[in-house]
Design a protein around this motif. Structure first.
Motif, PDB file in Angstrom:
ATOM      1  N   VAL A 122      69.328  55.335  33.977  1.00  9.56           N
ATOM      2  CA  VAL A 122      68.386  55.403  35.093  1.00  9.56           C
ATOM      3  C   VAL A 122      67.632  54.086  35.130  1.00  9.56           C
ATOM      4  CG1 VAL A 122      66.387  56.587  36.053  1.00  9.56           C
ATOM      5  CG2 VAL A 122      68.157  57.889  34.856  1.00  9.56           C
ATOM      6  N   GLY A 123      67.501  53.498  36.288  1.00  8.51           N
ATOM      7  CA  GLY A 123      66.777  52.241  36.419  1.00  8.51           C
ATOM      8  C   GLY A 123      65.861  52.268  37.629  1.00  8.51           C
ATOM      9  N   VAL A 124      64.879  51.416  37.550  1.00  9.31           N
ATOM     10  CA  VAL A 124      63.931  51.281  38.654  1.00  9.31           C
ATOM     11  C   VAL A 124      63.941  49.828  39.094  1.00  9.31           C
ATOM     12  CG1 VAL A 124      61.502  51.453  39.326  1.00  9.31           C
ATOM     13  CG2 VAL A 124      62.477  53.132  37.761  1.00  9.31           C
ATOM     14  N   THR A 125      64.040  49.625  40.370  1.00  9.98           N
ATOM     15  CA  THR A 125      64.012  48.273  40.913  1.00  9.98           C
ATOM     16  C   THR A 125      62.805  48.136  41.831  1.00  9.98           C
ATOM     17  OG1 THR A 125      66.422  48.175  40.866  1.00  9.98           O
ATOM     18  CG2 THR A 125      65.303  46.574  42.251  1.00  9.98           C
ATOM     19  N   PHE A 126      62.042  47.070  41.615  1.00  8.53           N
ATOM     20  CA  PHE A 126      60.901  46.785  42.472  1.00  8.53           C
ATOM     21  C   PHE A 126      60.637  45.292  42.417  1.00  8.53           C
ATOM     22  CE2 PHE A 126      59.189  47.488  38.309  1.00  8.53           C
ATOM     23  CZ  PHE A 126      58.197  46.540  38.170  1.00  8.53           C
ATOM     24  N   ASN A 127      59.889  44.816  43.354  1.00  5.92           N
ATOM     25  CA  ASN A 127      59.541  43.404  43.397  1.00  5.92           C
ATOM     26  C   ASN A 127      58.275  43.199  42.570  1.00  5.92           C
ATOM     27  OD1 ASN A 127      58.934  40.777  43.989  1.00  5.92           O
ATOM     28  ND2 ASN A 127      59.255  40.989  46.190  1.00  5.92           N
ATOM     29  N   MET A 128      58.411  42.487  41.465  1.00  2.47           N
ATOM     30  CA  MET A 128      57.261  42.299  40.577  1.00  2.47           C
ATOM     31  C   MET A 128      56.174  41.430  41.190  1.00  2.47           C
ATOM     32  SD  MET A 128      58.661  39.841  37.654  1.00  2.47           S
ATOM     33  CE  MET A 128      58.990  38.136  37.963  1.00  2.47           C
ATOM     34  N   GLU A 129      56.488  40.700  42.234  1.00  2.00           N
ATOM     35  CA  GLU A 129      55.484  39.872  42.913  1.00  2.00           C
ATOM     36  C   GLU A 129      54.344  40.721  43.476  1.00  2.00           C
ATOM     37  OE1 GLU A 129      55.237  36.541  43.159  1.00  2.00           O
ATOM     38  OE2 GLU A 129      57.080  36.160  42.072  1.00  2.00           O
ATOM     39  N   ILE A 130      54.580  42.019  43.614  1.00  2.00           N
ATOM     40  CA  ILE A 130      53.515  42.904  44.092  1.00  2.00           C
ATOM     41  C   ILE A 130      52.326  42.884  43.134  1.00  2.00           C
ATOM     42  CG2 ILE A 130      54.379  45.047  43.038  1.00  2.00           C
ATOM     43  CD1 ILE A 130      52.856  44.800  46.527  1.00  2.00           C
ATOM     44  N   PHE A 131      52.591  42.738  41.833  1.00  2.00           N
ATOM     45  CA  PHE A 131      51.498  42.664  40.867  1.00  2.00           C
ATOM     46  C   PHE A 131      50.661  41.404  41.066  1.00  2.00           C
ATOM     47  CE2 PHE A 131      54.397  45.408  38.260  1.00  2.00           C
ATOM     48  CZ  PHE A 131      53.598  46.540  38.317  1.00  2.00           C
TER      49      PHE A 131
ATOM     50  N   SER B 276      30.809  42.771  39.315  1.00  2.95           N
ATOM     51  CA  SER B 276      31.983  41.901  39.188  1.00  2.95           C
ATOM     52  C   SER B 276      32.696  42.123  37.861  1.00  2.95           C
ATOM     53  CB  SER B 276      31.567  40.439  39.315  1.00  2.95           C
ATOM     54  OG  SER B 276      30.985  40.203  40.567  1.00  2.95           O
ATOM     55  N   ALA B 277      31.939  42.329  36.794  1.00  6.29           N
ATOM     56  CA  ALA B 277      32.544  42.568  35.484  1.00  6.29           C
ATOM     57  C   ALA B 277      33.379  43.850  35.479  1.00  6.29           C
ATOM     58  CB  ALA B 277      31.464  42.632  34.411  1.00  6.29           C
ATOM     59  N   LEU B 278      32.977  44.817  36.266  1.00  6.74           N
ATOM     60  CA  LEU B 278      33.763  46.055  36.376  1.00  6.74           C
ATOM     61  C   LEU B 278      34.981  45.860  37.275  1.00  6.74           C
ATOM     62  CD1 LEU B 278      30.848  48.610  36.737  1.00  6.74           C
ATOM     63  CD2 LEU B 278      32.317  48.292  34.746  1.00  6.74           C
ATOM     64  N   LEU B 279      34.812  45.142  38.361  1.00 11.82           N
ATOM     65  CA  LEU B 279      35.900  44.956  39.326  1.00 11.82           C
ATOM     66  C   LEU B 279      36.979  43.985  38.855  1.00 11.82           C
ATOM     67  CD1 LEU B 279      33.942  44.792  42.707  1.00 11.82           C
ATOM     68  CD2 LEU B 279      35.255  46.703  41.775  1.00 11.82           C
ATOM     69  N   VAL B 280      36.641  43.095  37.929  1.00 14.49           N
ATOM     70  CA  VAL B 280      37.597  42.059  37.526  1.00 14.49           C
ATOM     71  C   VAL B 280      38.867  42.649  36.920  1.00 14.49           C
ATOM     72  CG1 VAL B 280      36.740  41.598  35.192  1.00 14.49           C
ATOM     73  CG2 VAL B 280      37.746  39.749  36.535  1.00 14.49           C
ATOM     74  N   MET B 281      38.788  43.838  36.346  1.00  8.44           N
ATOM     75  CA  MET B 281      39.982  44.439  35.748  1.00  8.44           C
ATOM     76  C   MET B 281      41.057  44.762  36.786  1.00  8.44           C
ATOM     77  SD  MET B 281      39.950  44.401  32.605  1.00  8.44           S
ATOM     78  CE  MET B 281      38.766  43.253  31.986  1.00  8.44           C
ATOM     79  N   PHE B 282      40.646  44.944  38.036  1.00 10.39           N
ATOM     80  CA  PHE B 282      41.631  45.181  39.098  1.00 10.39           C
ATOM     81  C   PHE B 282      42.453  43.929  39.375  1.00 10.39           C
ATOM     82  CE2 PHE B 282      38.531  48.546  39.984  1.00 10.39           C
ATOM     83  CZ  PHE B 282      39.389  49.639  39.986  1.00 10.39           C
ATOM     84  N   SER B 283      42.005  42.811  38.882  1.00  9.76           N
ATOM     85  CA  SER B 283      42.770  41.575  38.963  1.00  9.76           C
ATOM     86  C   SER B 283      43.481  41.279  37.653  1.00  9.76           C
ATOM     87  CB  SER B 283      41.842  40.408  39.325  1.00  9.76           C
ATOM     88  OG  SER B 283      42.553  39.214  39.303  1.00  9.76           O
ATOM     89  N   VAL B 284      42.790  41.477  36.547  1.00  8.47           N
ATOM     90  CA  VAL B 284      43.327  41.114  35.236  1.00  8.47           C
ATOM     91  C   VAL B 284      44.589  41.910  34.894  1.00  8.47           C
ATOM     92  CG1 VAL B 284      42.842  41.225  32.758  1.00  8.47           C
ATOM     93  CG2 VAL B 284      41.145  40.269  34.319  1.00  8.47           C
ATOM     94  N   VAL B 285      44.551  43.204  35.074  1.00  6.67           N
ATOM     95  CA  VAL B 285      45.691  44.043  34.683  1.00  6.67           C
ATOM     96  C   VAL B 285      46.957  43.682  35.470  1.00  6.67           C
ATOM     97  CG1 VAL B 285      46.578  46.410  34.592  1.00  6.67           C
ATOM     98  CG2 VAL B 285      44.264  45.907  33.788  1.00  6.67           C
ATOM     99  N   PRO B 286      46.908  43.590  36.797  1.00  7.26           N
ATOM    100  CA  PRO B 286      48.135  43.210  37.513  1.00  7.26           C
ATOM    101  C   PRO B 286      48.628  41.801  37.168  1.00  7.26           C
ATOM    102  CG  PRO B 286      46.506  44.035  39.058  1.00  7.26           C
ATOM    103  CD  PRO B 286      45.846  43.950  37.737  1.00  7.26           C
TER     104      PRO B 286
ATOM    105  N   LEU C 184      46.874  35.468  27.676  1.00  6.49           N
ATOM    106  CA  LEU C 184      45.548  35.507  27.051  1.00  6.49           C
ATOM    107  C   LEU C 184      44.466  34.990  27.994  1.00  6.49           C
ATOM    108  CD1 LEU C 184      46.368  34.433  23.398  1.00  6.49           C
ATOM    109  CD2 LEU C 184      45.719  36.701  24.226  1.00  6.49           C
ATOM    110  N   ALA C 185      44.779  33.975  28.784  1.00  5.74           N
ATOM    111  CA  ALA C 185      43.797  33.448  29.734  1.00  5.74           C
ATOM    112  C   ALA C 185      43.426  34.517  30.766  1.00  5.74           C
ATOM    113  CB  ALA C 185      44.350  32.208  30.431  1.00  5.74           C
ATOM    114  N   PHE C 186      44.406  35.230  31.289  1.00  7.08           N
ATOM    115  CA  PHE C 186      44.109  36.316  32.224  1.00  7.08           C
ATOM    116  C   PHE C 186      43.375  37.448  31.515  1.00  7.08           C
ATOM    117  CE2 PHE C 186      47.940  34.833  34.758  1.00  7.08           C
ATOM    118  CZ  PHE C 186      47.170  34.289  35.764  1.00  7.08           C
ATOM    119  N   LEU C 187      43.839  37.792  30.324  1.00  9.27           N
ATOM    120  CA  LEU C 187      43.276  38.918  29.593  1.00  9.27           C
ATOM    121  C   LEU C 187      41.799  38.714  29.266  1.00  9.27           C
ATOM    122  CD1 LEU C 187      44.048  41.648  28.300  1.00  9.27           C
ATOM    123  CD2 LEU C 187      44.511  40.377  26.197  1.00  9.27           C
ATOM    124  N   TYR C 188      41.414  37.499  28.912  1.00  3.98           N
ATOM    125  CA  TYR C 188      40.031  37.229  28.526  1.00  3.98           C
ATOM    126  C   TYR C 188      39.194  36.610  29.631  1.00  3.98           C
ATOM    127  CZ  TYR C 188      41.122  38.541  23.788  1.00  3.98           C
ATOM    128  OH  TYR C 188      41.470  39.246  22.681  1.00  3.98           O
TER     129      TYR C 188
END
Length: 145
Positions: free
Chosen positions: A3-12, A78-88, A126-130
């Motif tokens: 079973v495989g899943v195909t998607f465009n990773m650019e969405i992240f 902003s500190a709370l909202l930044v994770m919506f950018s960091v994770v993707p 690491l730059a994105f993560l921190y």
């Protein structure tokens, strides 16, 4: 059964970059609506936010997007909202590396790109993560510099 899943990773990457724009927009609105700088009794006080008197403006002689994120309550939001950018962005970084590694194994990309990606991916991750650490110290807290 395979079973495989195909998607465009650019969405992240798209989600991560849109989240940064939303973060800056919300930061701007909150700063302009709720921040009084300089404080009452300080030179230049006018009861509103004056970006030209911030430490960043006086240091670089131009306004910067950091100004809209450096003062509470915008800083906390902003500190709370930044994770919506960091994770993707972290997900995109890892998936991009895995795609390059697979393409290298199949002979679709050259070794230089694979080596470059192998070196840069951990740094980028690491730059994105921190990135959220920019919300820890205020530029006005000169003792922390």
């Amino acid at each position: 059964i395979r079973v495989g899943v195909t998607f465009n990773m650019e969405i992240f990457r798209c989600i991560g970059l849109i989240a940064v724009m939303i973060l800056l927009l919300i930061g701007t609105v909150v700063t302009n609506a709720a921040v009084v700088f300089p404080a009452k009794g300080d030179e230049g006080y006018n009861g509103k936010f004056n970006a030209e008197l911030t430490y960043i403006y006086t240091l670089f002689h131009f306004n910067h997007t950091c100004n809209v994120l450096d003062f509470n309550p915008s800083k906390s939001i902003s500190a709370l909202l930044v994770m919506f950018s960091v994770v993707p962005m972290c997900l995109f970084t890892v998936l991009s590396y895995l795609r390059i590694r697979q393409d290298y194994a199949q002979g679709h990309v050259n070794k230089a790109l694979y080596v470059f990606s192998s070196i840069c991916t951990p740094y980028n991750f690491l730059a994105f993560l921190y990135f959220y650490m920019v919300f820890v110290n205020s530029p006005h807290d000169k003792s922390s510099f």
